[in-house]
Write a protein that holds these residues in place. Structure first.
Motif, PDB file in Angstrom:
ATOM      1  N   PRO A   1       0.824  -1.211   0.000  1.00 65.53           N
ATOM      2  CA  PRO A   1       0.000   0.000   0.000  1.00 65.53           C
ATOM      3  C   PRO A   1       0.857   1.260   0.000  1.00 65.53           C
ATOM      4  O   PRO A   1       1.936   1.271   0.594  1.00 65.53           O
ATOM      5  N   GLY A   2       0.383   2.268  -0.664  1.00 68.36           N
ATOM      6  CA  GLY A   2       1.122   3.520  -0.720  1.00 68.36           C
ATOM      7  C   GLY A   2       0.207   4.657  -1.133  1.00 68.36           C
ATOM      8  O   GLY A   2      -1.024   4.499  -1.166  1.00 68.36           O
ATOM      9  N   ARG A   3       0.814   5.786  -1.440  1.00 71.15           N
ATOM     10  CA  ARG A   3       0.049   6.978  -1.797  1.00 71.15           C
ATOM     11  C   ARG A   3       0.709   7.686  -2.968  1.00 71.15           C
ATOM     12  O   ARG A   3       1.930   7.622  -3.143  1.00 71.15           O
ATOM     13  N   LEU A   4      -0.129   8.394  -3.689  1.00 67.11           N
ATOM     14  CA  LEU A   4       0.332   9.146  -4.847  1.00 67.11           C
ATOM     15  C   LEU A   4      -0.412  10.479  -4.796  1.00 67.11           C
ATOM     16  O   LEU A   4      -1.599  10.504  -4.468  1.00 67.11           O
ATOM     17  N   ASP A   5       0.292  11.577  -5.097  1.00 60.74           N
ATOM     18  CA  ASP A   5      -0.441  12.827  -5.338  1.00 60.74           C
ATOM     19  C   ASP A   5      -0.573  12.950  -6.849  1.00 60.74           C
ATOM     20  O   ASP A   5       0.390  13.303  -7.533  1.00 60.74           O
ATOM     21  N   VAL A   6      -1.744  12.639  -7.350  1.00 66.89           N
ATOM     22  CA  VAL A   6      -1.920  12.564  -8.800  1.00 66.89           C
ATOM     23  C   VAL A   6      -1.598  13.905  -9.466  1.00 66.89           C
ATOM     24  O   VAL A   6      -1.121  13.945 -10.592  1.00 66.89           O
ATOM     25  N   VAL A   7      -1.800  15.024  -8.740  1.00 66.74           N
ATOM     26  CA  VAL A   7      -1.465  16.319  -9.336  1.00 66.74           C
ATOM     27  C   VAL A   7       0.049  16.461  -9.465  1.00 66.74           C
ATOM     28  O   VAL A   7       0.575  16.653 -10.568  1.00 66.74           O
ATOM     29  N   ALA A   8       0.759  16.342  -8.358  1.00 65.59           N
ATOM     30  CA  ALA A   8       2.205  16.608  -8.380  1.00 65.59           C
ATOM     31  C   ALA A   8       2.983  15.510  -9.096  1.00 65.59           C
ATOM     32  O   ALA A   8       4.035  15.769  -9.676  1.00 65.59           O
ATOM     33  N   ASP A   9       2.471  14.279  -9.033  1.00 68.08           N
ATOM     34  CA  ASP A   9       3.251  13.160  -9.552  1.00 68.08           C
ATOM     35  C   ASP A   9       2.944  12.808 -11.006  1.00 68.08           C
ATOM     36  O   ASP A   9       3.707  12.110 -11.650  1.00 68.08           O
ATOM     37  N   LEU A  10       1.808  13.273 -11.526  1.00 68.30           N
ATOM     38  CA  LEU A  10       1.460  12.903 -12.904  1.00 68.30           C
ATOM     39  C   LEU A  10       0.789  14.037 -13.686  1.00 68.30           C
ATOM     40  O   LEU A  10       1.269  14.441 -14.742  1.00 68.30           O
ATOM     41  N   ALA A  11      -0.298  14.554 -13.133  1.00 70.62           N
ATOM     42  CA  ALA A  11      -1.132  15.488 -13.910  1.00 70.62           C
ATOM     43  C   ALA A  11      -0.388  16.777 -14.235  1.00 70.62           C
ATOM     44  O   ALA A  11      -0.599  17.366 -15.296  1.00 70.62           O
TER      45      ALA A  11
END
Lengths: 457, 405
Positions: B126-136
């Motif tokens: 399990p983990g976390r992603l900030d979809v804004v900072a990491d991809l979008a």
């Protein structure tokens, strides 16, 4: 059958005569409307329904082959297809369609969508010669494509309407010398009038077309093998040609309706706003609907005449309205009153029109200028905006369309930043009008082959 | 009339602009749509009905020159976004001719960029992603910087300028004095930065879009030094501040609609209509502006010549007279002629690129994330009301798979 209630309206036998765009879309719309009865499509051509607009464009230049133009099917229609079997007669009281092979087909309700065909050159003036072409069906396009690909020394296009312009444009794209004869003083004059037509004449000439205005072809002459060799023009010239394309307009496919009692002739089948056919005596023919190029019907926005539109969009919308009304009680029927729209591509330009410029008495350039690459021209009839044509600037047309629907005054007050300081309406100069600008006959934009943009999405 | 009396439209629009409404302005839009064309107390007209917006987008009587007191730039120094024909058409032709060929055939490269960005987070735990900072955010920024030829090491500097400038697009009365000063400073920094870049490239042209614009064989000769800088700024900001929201809003819609997420995972072809639905349901650009060049009869009223007009694109996208069940996210919606990219002569030039970026990014998220869920719903939003989107979009997952393309 009639008066059988909502359930009865969605069952029974429907025969659709004509299996091109309007026929196919009518059949699909019938199923969308909940029609569960027997559905039969009758088509004169042996092919599954296909898209015609590319025939005068990408097919001629060889960019698109005819096996790629089949119309996409929106849904499964569960119909019986009788292709390659032209209808030859209609028995209205007996509710039967007669087919060329002698069969008779019984119906409860009928959709007439037999479309139009290209007007042919008279045989006595050389119409039977090899090398004389028309352009309407895919075989026509394939044959003409072959003839152009063989590299004739010169192509003669008879008629400077939309089809003629598109063919001439394809010829120039292929590097072929081409002559266009036009009976009136400008190309496209029948559809768009002389003012815009004269601007179009410049495109023809810039593209290297030998454009002969106010000129007709007196005869096409062949050699002993029956191959086209020479054309004699009304200006006295005789020119050697190997390929001639007759683009002098369309004739409605209504011969099969002779004696049926329906109001039908070479101009089309007269129908009501709700798409029901009209009988000779003027009464409404119950249970017979008309859609597509073959229909002539009254449009509230353009009163005083019957419209017949060779437009892709119109075929689609009229087919849907016919299917809707066919499956509904009288109170739920609606009128077919689309805002006509069509487009054409020629000589590297993209023309799009909304409304019916051909009914107008005046025209004014509202954006750009006629001698520029892009412009928009608005058409007025008795002080009301009735049509607009945009050259290489299609994105403003929806705005004008709303103005036409709203019966906005002409000339329209737009303040467009690329418009002239003051609009300058002039006589639209349509050929064949009397001194008061009244058309001598029914108006229909002649032979506009092009569909709306959606055709190629 | 007391000073506190305002018409409902004025009041509703003020609510749309309020930060606490940012996560869900749609109920306000729905109320505004009851009067699809309405005048606010300050004389600006709000247009929120689909058909009315569409007409104005295509209407020769509407000018993209906002007659905006905020905009002090002289006419010639405005981007094509705020220019009218014929200058607009000439500028757009140059940009289209240089931009479009460079984004053709980019899909494989976009796929590689998306893979690379997600690969940094591969995990079977399990983990976390900030979809804004990491991809979008990094995806479109990398793409626009590559296209234009902005050196990678300048991305951070540029990103900060773009962020500050975007806030400046919002209505002036929602901004503080300090914000306005900050905006001026950001503008100056941008001008300095772009002029430096232009000088470098003029000395040493490359195959990038900036060089293309600079040396475009242009019969109308519209791309002078100032317009070049302005166009460059427009493309950079558009590349930084719009697609990020499309990808983030799309991710949000997927995580709020698990059925759609499951369907996209099983059928990547769904990405095409799904991205269109994001553009309708939650568009990155919420509104646009125009002004009336003549009196315009619309929606039963008349917008007088000279009026400023706000087109609430996001409101038109939820118009029930045009879209069936408009408040529902329908990933395979048919006949979805949304207003997400605007329309008419100003239709988004980057639409094809933005679509491709979002389709590829959302498909990769759907395929690679195991049991993704929102950490906060709604997520925190950026202040901007016009280019609207989440500030952060934390997504918790049970695993992030390697790329199985």
């Amino acid at each position: 059958m009639t008066g059988a209630g909502a359930a009865g309206l969605r069952t029974g036998r429907v025969v659709v005569v004509g299996a091109s765009l309007a026929g196919l879309r009518a059949a699909e719309a019938l199923r969308d409307e909940g029609f569960t009865g027997d559905l039969t499509l009758i088509g004169e051509e042996p092919h599954a329904p296909y898209d015609r607009p590319p025939l005068s464009k990408a097919v001629l230049t060889g960019r698109l082959a005819c096996d790629h133009i089949e119309l996409p099917r929106i849904r499964d229609i569960g119909a019986r297809w009788l292709l390659g079997t032209p209808a030859t007669g209609l028995d209205v009281p007996g509710r039967r369609v007669e087919l060329a092979d002698g069969r008779q087909l019984a119906y409860d309700r009928l959709v007439i969508a037999t479309g139009t065909r290209a007007r042919r050159w008279p045989v006595e003036a050389g119409g039977g010669l090899a090398g004389v072409h028309v352009l309407r069906a895919r075989e026509d396009a394939e044959r003409l494509r072959g003839a152009l690909a063989a590299g004739p020394r010169r192509v003669l296009v008879v008629g400077g309407g939309f089809t003629g312009g598109e063919v001439a444009s394809a010829c120039r794209e292929l590097g072929l010398p081409v002559t266009v004869t036009q009976r009136s003083a400008a190309p496209l004059a029948g559809a768009l009038g002389g003012v815009i037509g004269r601007a179009a004449a410049d495109w023809y000439r810039e593209a290297g077309v030998d454009l002969r205005l106010n000129t007709t072809v007196e005869a096409l002459e062949g050699d002993s093998a029956g191959r086209l060799r020479r054309a004699v023009l009304s200006d006295g010239t005789a020119m050697p040609v190997e390929v001639a394309v007759i683009a002098t307009g369309a004739v409605a496919n209504t011969e099969w309706l002779a004696g049926s009692g329906l109001a039908a002739d070479h101009r089309g089948v007269v129908s009501r706003g709700d798409c029901r056919a009209v009988a000779d005596c003027g009464s409404t023919a119950e249970d017979i609907y008309v859609a597509g190029d073959v229909a002539r019907w009254p449009h509230l926005l353009f009163p005083g005449q019957l419209l017949r539109l060779d437009h892709w969009d119109n075929a689609l919308a009229q087919a849907r309205t016919a299917a809707h009304n066919l499956t509904r009680d009288p109170g739920e029927r609606r009128d077919h009153r689309p805002l006509p729209a069509f487009w054409s591509q020629q000589f590297g330009r993209y023309l799009k029109s909304v409304g019916v410029p051909a009914v107008a008495d005046q025209v004014a350039v509202t954006q750009g200028a006629l001698d520029q690459r892009r412009f928009v021209a608005a058409y007025g009839l008795k002080g009301r905006l009735v049509g607009v044509v945009a050259v290489d600037s299609p994105r403003v047309l929806d705005g004008y369309a709303a103005l036409i629907e709203a019966r906005a005054p002409f000339p329209p007050r737009l303040g467009a930043t690329d418009g002239p300081d003051r609009l300058d309406p002039v006589d639209a100069d349509f050929p064949g009008r009397d001194a008061a600008g009244v058309p001598q006959q029914d108006i229909h934009p002649p032979s506009a082959p092009a569909p709306a943009q959606t055709a190629h999405r | 009339m007391t000073p506190s009396t305002t018409t409902p439209a004025t009041d509703l629009f003020a609510q749309v602009l309020r930060q606490d409404r940012r996560a869900d302005p749609y109920p306000c839009y729905a109320q505004l749509r009851r009067d699809p064309v309405v005048r606010m107390d300050d004389g600006t007209w709000l247009v929120s009905g689909y058909r009315e917006i569409r007409q104005l987008l295509h209407d020769p009587r509407s000018s993209a020159d906002r007659r905006d007191p905020q905009n002090k730039a002289p006419q010639a120094a405005r981007s094509l976004l705020m220019q009218d024909p014929p200058l607009h058409d000439q500028l757009r032709r140059v940009v289209t001719e240089e931009f479009v060929p460079r984004v053709m055939g980019m899909r494989d490269h976009l796929g590689d960029l998306v893979s690379g960005l997600l690969d940094a987070h591969i995990s079977d735990r399990p983990g976390r992603l900030d979809v804004v900072a990491d991809l979008a955010y990094p995806l479109p920024v990398t793409v626009i910087c590559e296209l234009l030829g902005v050196p990678r090491e300048d991305e951070a500097l540029f990103g900060s300028i773009a962020r500050r400038l975007t806030r400046g697009l919002d209505p002036v009365d929602t901004q503080t004095e300090e914000e306005l000063r900050e905006l001026d400073q950001a503008r100056n920094e941008l001008i300095q930065y772009l002029e430096g870049l232009i000088t470098e490239r003029r000395a040493e042209p490359g195959s990038d879009l900036l060089s293309g614009l600079m040396f475009h064989q242009d019969p109308d000769d519209v791309m002078g030094p100032i317009q070049l800088r302005v166009t460059l700024g427009l493309l950079l900001i558009a590349g930084h501040e719009t697609t990020v929201n499309l990808i983030a809003n799309g991710t949000l819609a997927l995580l709020r609609n698990p059925d759609a997420l499951a369907r996209l995972r099983a059928d990547p072809d769904l990405a095409t209509p799904l991205v269109e639905e994001v553009l309708r349901y939650d568009p990155p650009v919420q509104m646009s502006g125009r002004s009336a060049l003549a009196d315009i009869d619309l929606g039963g009223t008349t917008i007088p010549e000279g009026s400023r007009i706000r087109l609430l694109l996001a409101a038109g996208n939820r118009d029930a007279t045009r879209f069936e069940d408009p408040d529902r996210f329908v990933p395979d919606r048919r006949d979805n002629a949304h207003l997400g990219f605007g329309g008419g002569i100003h239709y988004c030039i980057g639409a094809t690129l933005a679509r491709a970026e979002a389709q590829i990014a959302l498909t990769a998220l759907a395929r690679r994330l195991r049991s993704p869920r929102l950490v906060a719903d709604p997520p925190p939003y950026r202040e901007n009301a016009i280019l609207r989107g989440p500030e952060k979009l934390l997504v918790a997952f049970d695993g992030l798979a390697p790329d199985g393309r």
